[in-house]
Design a protein around this motif. Structure first.
Motif, PDB file in Angstrom:
ATOM      1  N   ASN A  85       0.848  -1.183   0.000  1.00 16.02           N
ATOM      2  CA  ASN A  85       0.000   0.000   0.000  1.00 16.02           C
ATOM      3  C   ASN A  85       0.889   1.239   0.000  1.00 16.02           C
ATOM      4  O   ASN A  85       1.509   1.565   1.005  1.00 16.02           O
ATOM      5  CB  ASN A  85      -0.920   0.005   1.226  1.00 16.02           C
TER       6      ASN A  85
ATOM      7  N   HIS B  93      -0.240   4.300  -0.639  1.00 16.00           N
ATOM      8  CA  HIS B  93      -0.988   5.501  -0.289  1.00 16.00           C
ATOM      9  C   HIS B  93      -0.333   6.203   0.902  1.00 16.00           C
ATOM     10  O   HIS B  93       0.323   5.560   1.726  1.00 16.00           O
ATOM     11  CB  HIS B  93      -2.427   5.157   0.086  1.00 16.00           C
TER      12      HIS B  93
ATOM     13  N   PHE C 207      -2.415   8.140   2.923  1.00 13.97           N
ATOM     14  CA  PHE C 207      -3.462   8.275   3.932  1.00 13.97           C
ATOM     15  C   PHE C 207      -4.512   7.164   3.890  1.00 13.97           C
ATOM     16  O   PHE C 207      -5.222   6.964   4.870  1.00 13.97           O
ATOM     17  CB  PHE C 207      -4.192   9.618   3.759  1.00 13.97           C
ATOM     18  N   THR C 208      -4.643   6.456   2.779  1.00 13.63           N
ATOM     19  CA  THR C 208      -5.740   5.514   2.586  1.00 13.63           C
ATOM     20  C   THR C 208      -5.361   4.105   3.010  1.00 13.63           C
ATOM     21  O   THR C 208      -4.353   3.557   2.544  1.00 13.63           O
ATOM     22  CB  THR C 208      -6.175   5.495   1.107  1.00 13.63           C
ATOM     23  N   ASP C 209      -6.162   3.511   3.891  1.00 13.49           N
ATOM     24  CA  ASP C 209      -6.014   2.092   4.226  1.00 13.49           C
ATOM     25  C   ASP C 209      -6.604   1.266   3.091  1.00 13.49           C
ATOM     26  O   ASP C 209      -7.629   1.635   2.496  1.00 13.49           O
ATOM     27  CB  ASP C 209      -6.745   1.783   5.543  1.00 13.49           C
TER      28      ASP C 209
ATOM     29  N   GLU D 175     -10.289   0.466   2.596  1.00 14.42           N
ATOM     30  CA  GLU D 175     -11.208   1.400   1.958  1.00 14.42           C
ATOM     31  C   GLU D 175     -11.338   1.147   0.463  1.00 14.42           C
ATOM     32  O   GLU D 175     -12.246   1.690  -0.181  1.00 14.42           O
ATOM     33  CB  GLU D 175     -10.738   2.835   2.190  1.00 14.42           C
ATOM     34  N   CYS D 176     -10.424   0.374  -0.109  1.00 12.05           N
ATOM     35  CA  CYS D 176     -10.446   0.075  -1.543  1.00 12.05           C
ATOM     36  C   CYS D 176     -11.164  -1.252  -1.798  1.00 12.05           C
ATOM     37  O   CYS D 176     -11.385  -2.048  -0.889  1.00 12.05           O
ATOM     38  CB  CYS D 176      -9.023   0.004  -2.093  1.00 12.05           C
TER      39      CYS D 176
ATOM     40  N   GLU E 186      -7.091  -5.345   5.223  1.00  8.40           N
ATOM     41  CA  GLU E 186      -6.829  -4.036   5.801  1.00  8.40           C
ATOM     42  C   GLU E 186      -5.317  -3.866   5.896  1.00  8.40           C
ATOM     43  O   GLU E 186      -4.622  -4.714   6.456  1.00  8.40           O
ATOM     44  CB  GLU E 186      -7.485  -3.914   7.176  1.00  8.40           C
TER      45      GLU E 186
ATOM     46  N   PRO F 234      -1.365   2.698   5.328  1.00  6.78           N
ATOM     47  CA  PRO F 234      -0.509   3.335   4.323  1.00  6.78           C
ATOM     48  C   PRO F 234       0.971   3.047   4.546  1.00  6.78           C
ATOM     49  O   PRO F 234       1.441   2.935   5.672  1.00  6.78           O
ATOM     50  CB  PRO F 234      -0.815   4.827   4.513  1.00  6.78           C
TER      51      PRO F 234
ATOM     52  N   SER G  16     -10.518   2.480  -6.238  1.00  4.48           N
ATOM     53  CA  SER G  16     -10.375   3.454  -5.158  1.00  4.48           C
ATOM     54  C   SER G  16     -11.701   3.667  -4.425  1.00  4.48           C
ATOM     55  O   SER G  16     -12.773   3.299  -4.933  1.00  4.48           O
ATOM     56  CB  SER G  16      -9.901   4.790  -5.717  1.00  4.48           C
ATOM     57  N   PRO G  17     -11.681   4.283  -3.236  1.00  6.18           N
ATOM     58  CA  PRO G  17     -12.925   4.594  -2.533  1.00  6.18           C
ATOM     59  C   PRO G  17     -13.853   5.490  -3.343  1.00  6.18           C
ATOM     60  O   PRO G  17     -15.063   5.486  -3.122  1.00  6.18           O
ATOM     61  CB  PRO G  17     -12.447   5.303  -1.259  1.00  6.18           C
ATOM     62  N   ARG G  18     -13.288   6.249  -4.294  1.00  2.00           N
ATOM     63  CA  ARG G  18     -14.107   7.137  -5.123  1.00  2.00           C
ATOM     64  C   ARG G  18     -14.614   6.459  -6.386  1.00  2.00           C
ATOM     65  O   ARG G  18     -15.304   7.080  -7.195  1.00  2.00           O
ATOM     66  CB  ARG G  18     -13.316   8.391  -5.490  1.00  2.00           C
TER      67      ARG G  18
END
Length: 329
Positions: free
Chosen positions: A239, A241, A243-245, A248-249, A265, A268, A294-296
């Motif tokens: 990972n 990232h 900030f992103t765990d 979350e993906c 889990e 970052p 991604s989360p988005r």
């Protein structure tokens, strides 16, 4: 998105600017202009959360004027560091701005990430302009379209050095989009086909190499031995990232006709083991596809991993027959 916000000042005391053949860049009359450009940049953008660095100018020579501007920025916004793009590359990288917290090195070449440790620079640095894809235009591209892939391999090596460096905090590609325009006469003009995206915003092959290199999730290796019956497929996952765990993906996989979703889990900047457990398909001899979303909701990266003895896919080959009326030589 992390933004280095730069004042609209360029080529001050630079040989490419004809002004300095007759003018003195250290003349006091230029100080108000420099200070105003820098101050307005900070005042206009200081409340934008993405801005993390203020740049005083692009490819210019350090002078008492910029030293004064740097002090002004520190007073206006003491929470963000400052940088200054010294004149350009090669001998122009004179590092006159040694009092600035973040050094800026343009077009440093493949060994650029090693520059801070070689030079003894005590702080952090950025490769302010780098990785231009001009090698993939003109005669080079006409002679060998595959040079686009060679750019990607070189870019990946460069980024791995940057990512692993404690001194180099990042960089910027010059430039992101081709500066080429089609005039009403049909003539093409502009500054150059510099970018991984063309003037019509279409992705070039280099774009996908860059996306792959920058991807904040790494899964591998790309070829593994087939697991014993009942055993999972075991992979490494990283990972990247900030900030992103990874919890979350979304991590979706497919092998043969079977699909599933892996749950993990991972904090970052950490690495772990990812286990994929097909229950219907024999994994041996098949390709495991993994999509990380991604989360988005956009695709971060896709991996095709050969499990066991999977022959590599043959590249598409097109054959061309000469026109029937063309003379044969």
């Amino acid at each position: 998105m992390f933004v280095e916000c730069e004042a609209p000042l360029v080529w001050i005391q630079h040989g490419a600017n004809e002004t300095w053949k007759t003018e003195d860049p250290n003349d006091p009359k230029y100080l108000p202009t420099i200070e105003r450009a820098v101050a307005e940049t900070v005042a206009f953008n200081r409340h934008h959360p993405s801005v993390i660095i203020w740049s005083l100018a692009n490819e210019s020579g350090w002078s008492p004027h910029f030293a004064e501007a740097a002090r002004m920025v520190r007073a206006m916004d003491p929470g963000r560091p400052r940088t200054f793009h010294d004149q350009a590359y090669g001998g122009y990288n004179n590092r006159g701005s040694e009092e600035i917290p973040i050094a800026n090195y343009h077009y440093p070449g493949p060994q650029g990430p090693n520059w801070p440790s070689r030079s003894g620079w005590p702080g952090r640095s950025i490769t302010g302009n780098s990785a231009t894809s001009t090698a993939t235009t003109g005669r080079s591209l006409a002679a060998d379209p595959g040079v686009r892939d060679e750019y990607g391999r070189g870019f990946a090596r460069m980024w791995e050095k940057v990512f692993g460096s404690a001194e180099v905090i990042g960089g910027a590609i010059w430039s992101g989009i081709d500066d080429v325009f089609l005039l009403p006469s049909g003539q093409a003009t502009g500054y150059g086909e510099w970018g991984p995206i063309d003037g019509w915003r279409r992705e070039k092959p280099e774009y996908w190499h860059i996306k792959k290199s920058y991807a904040p999730v790494r899964i591998g290796p790309d070829r593994i031995a087939a697991p014993a019956p009942g055993e999972p497929i075991v992979l490494q996952i990283e990972n990247r990232h900030d900030f992103t765990d990874l919890g979350e993906c979304r991590i979706d996989w497919r092998i043969g006709a079977e699909m599933g979703r892996a749950e993990i889990e991972l904090a970052p900047r950490r690495a772990a083991i990812l286990r994929i457990r097909p229950t219907k398909e024999d994994a041996a001899g098949k390709t495991l596809r993994i999509d990380v979303t991604s989360p988005r909701g956009f695709l971060i990266d896709r991996y095709d991993i050969a499990v066991g003895d999977v022959p590599p896919a043959a590249p598409p080959v097109r054959t061309f027959a000469p026109p029937t009326d063309a003379p044969l030589e």
